[in-house]
Design an enzyme around this catalytic site. Sequence first.
Site, PDB file in Angstrom:
ATOM      1  N   HIS A  49      53.466-120.952 -54.418  1.00 25.74           N
ATOM      2  CA  HIS A  49      53.248-119.499 -54.345  1.00 25.74           C
ATOM      3  C   HIS A  49      52.901-118.941 -55.722  1.00 25.74           C
ATOM      4  O   HIS A  49      51.962-118.142 -55.858  1.00 25.74           O
ATOM      5  CB  HIS A  49      54.501-118.819 -53.809  1.00 25.74           C
ATOM      6  CG  HIS A  49      54.419-117.321 -53.831  1.00 25.74           C
ATOM      7  ND1 HIS A  49      53.846-116.585 -52.812  1.00 25.74           N
ATOM      8  CD2 HIS A  49      54.836-116.409 -54.763  1.00 25.74           C
ATOM      9  CE1 HIS A  49      53.907-115.301 -53.101  1.00 25.74           C
ATOM     10  NE2 HIS A  49      54.500-115.166 -54.278  1.00 25.74           N
ATOM     11  N   GLU A  50      53.639-119.351 -56.742  1.00 20.43           N
ATOM     12  CA  GLU A  50      53.353-118.872 -58.096  1.00 20.43           C
ATOM     13  C   GLU A  50      52.002-119.387 -58.583  1.00 20.43           C
ATOM     14  O   GLU A  50      51.285-118.681 -59.297  1.00 20.43           O
ATOM     15  CB  GLU A  50      54.469-119.297 -59.052  1.00 20.43           C
ATOM     16  CG  GLU A  50      55.840-118.731 -58.709  1.00 20.43           C
ATOM     17  CD  GLU A  50      55.826-117.214 -58.546  1.00 20.43           C
ATOM     18  OE1 GLU A  50      55.029-116.536 -59.234  1.00 20.43           O
ATOM     19  OE2 GLU A  50      56.604-116.707 -57.726  1.00 20.43           O
ATOM     20  N   HIS A 107      49.343-117.098 -57.532  1.00 25.37           N
ATOM     21  CA  HIS A 107      49.109-115.968 -58.438  1.00 25.37           C
ATOM     22  C   HIS A 107      48.198-116.379 -59.601  1.00 25.37           C
ATOM     23  O   HIS A 107      47.339-115.603 -60.039  1.00 25.37           O
ATOM     24  CB  HIS A 107      50.429-115.438 -58.982  1.00 25.37           C
ATOM     25  CG  HIS A 107      51.232-114.669 -57.980  1.00 25.37           C
ATOM     26  ND1 HIS A 107      50.694-113.639 -57.225  1.00 25.37           N
ATOM     27  CD2 HIS A 107      52.532-114.766 -57.605  1.00 25.37           C
ATOM     28  CE1 HIS A 107      51.626-113.141 -56.437  1.00 25.37           C
ATOM     29  NE2 HIS A 107      52.748-113.815 -56.635  1.00 25.37           N
ATOM     30  N   HIS A 149      44.538-114.821 -60.519  1.00 29.80           N
ATOM     31  CA  HIS A 149      44.159-114.359 -61.855  1.00 29.80           C
ATOM     32  C   HIS A 149      42.860-115.011 -62.304  1.00 29.80           C
ATOM     33  O   HIS A 149      41.985-114.353 -62.893  1.00 29.80           O
ATOM     34  CB  HIS A 149      45.283-114.681 -62.847  1.00 29.80           C
ATOM     35  CG  HIS A 149      45.065-114.107 -64.207  1.00 29.80           C
ATOM     36  ND1 HIS A 149      45.475-114.737 -65.360  1.00 29.80           N
ATOM     37  CD2 HIS A 149      44.475-112.955 -64.611  1.00 29.80           C
ATOM     38  CE1 HIS A 149      45.153-114.010 -66.397  1.00 29.80           C
ATOM     39  NE2 HIS A 149      44.555-112.917 -65.981  1.00 29.80           N
TER      40      HIS A 149
END
Length: 235
Positions: A102-103, A106, A110
């Site tokens: 999940h991270e 991100h 980006h």
Amino acid sequence: MYYPMYFDRTYFLIIIGVVLCMLASAKVNSTYAKYDRVRNHAGITGAMAAEQILRRAGIYDVQVQRVSGKLTDHYDPSNKVLRLSDSTYGSTSVAALGVAAHECGHAIQHAVHYAPLSIRGALVPVANFGSGISWPLILIGFVIRGEMAAIFIQIGILLFSAAVLFQIVTLPVEINASSRAMRILRESGLLYPQEADQARKVLSAAALTYVAGAASAVLQLLRILILTQGRRNDD
């Protein structure tokens, strides 16, 4: 007649928000605890999975670091650092891989300039400032009289609205990150289909906390609007 805010009936809106957040928090904690006991078939850690996912996405300028705490995982876009908590970094559980992926989602957002992430980033300073100063301004507006009272209240509502907007924009950002994570976990083979379904349950439970947070913020804004309307009628 206008009643003081500590005696008004709109408190039920705050109570609803608190209950929603408590239920969401309980759900994510219980779901994470359940699948934190399930070891992934490959025996790789959250940190190892994060490194593989980032490389698979063609991202080589993001560092994976350990951060203390439990479920304190986050991606820092300003420093391009993916920080995994103690409960994720060295864990081989299905839950840990879901959180790590999940991270990474991100970090990928980006890298591809995902618009909602950029919008949320721009809102951070305004939301932080607004959430801290909005209520004092509104309270001042309730205490004083005249045109200045309306100005203080309107500015307070505007600033609090920015904080609410931040919560709302966060929803698509988090949901999209989880969607990217699940797609990567399935396509890469890091998790078997059954394990991927278990990781999805963890991320779905986590998403509920953001939904509850946004709902709570909207309810607080609604309470402010009701109170300020009552003040106008009283004037």
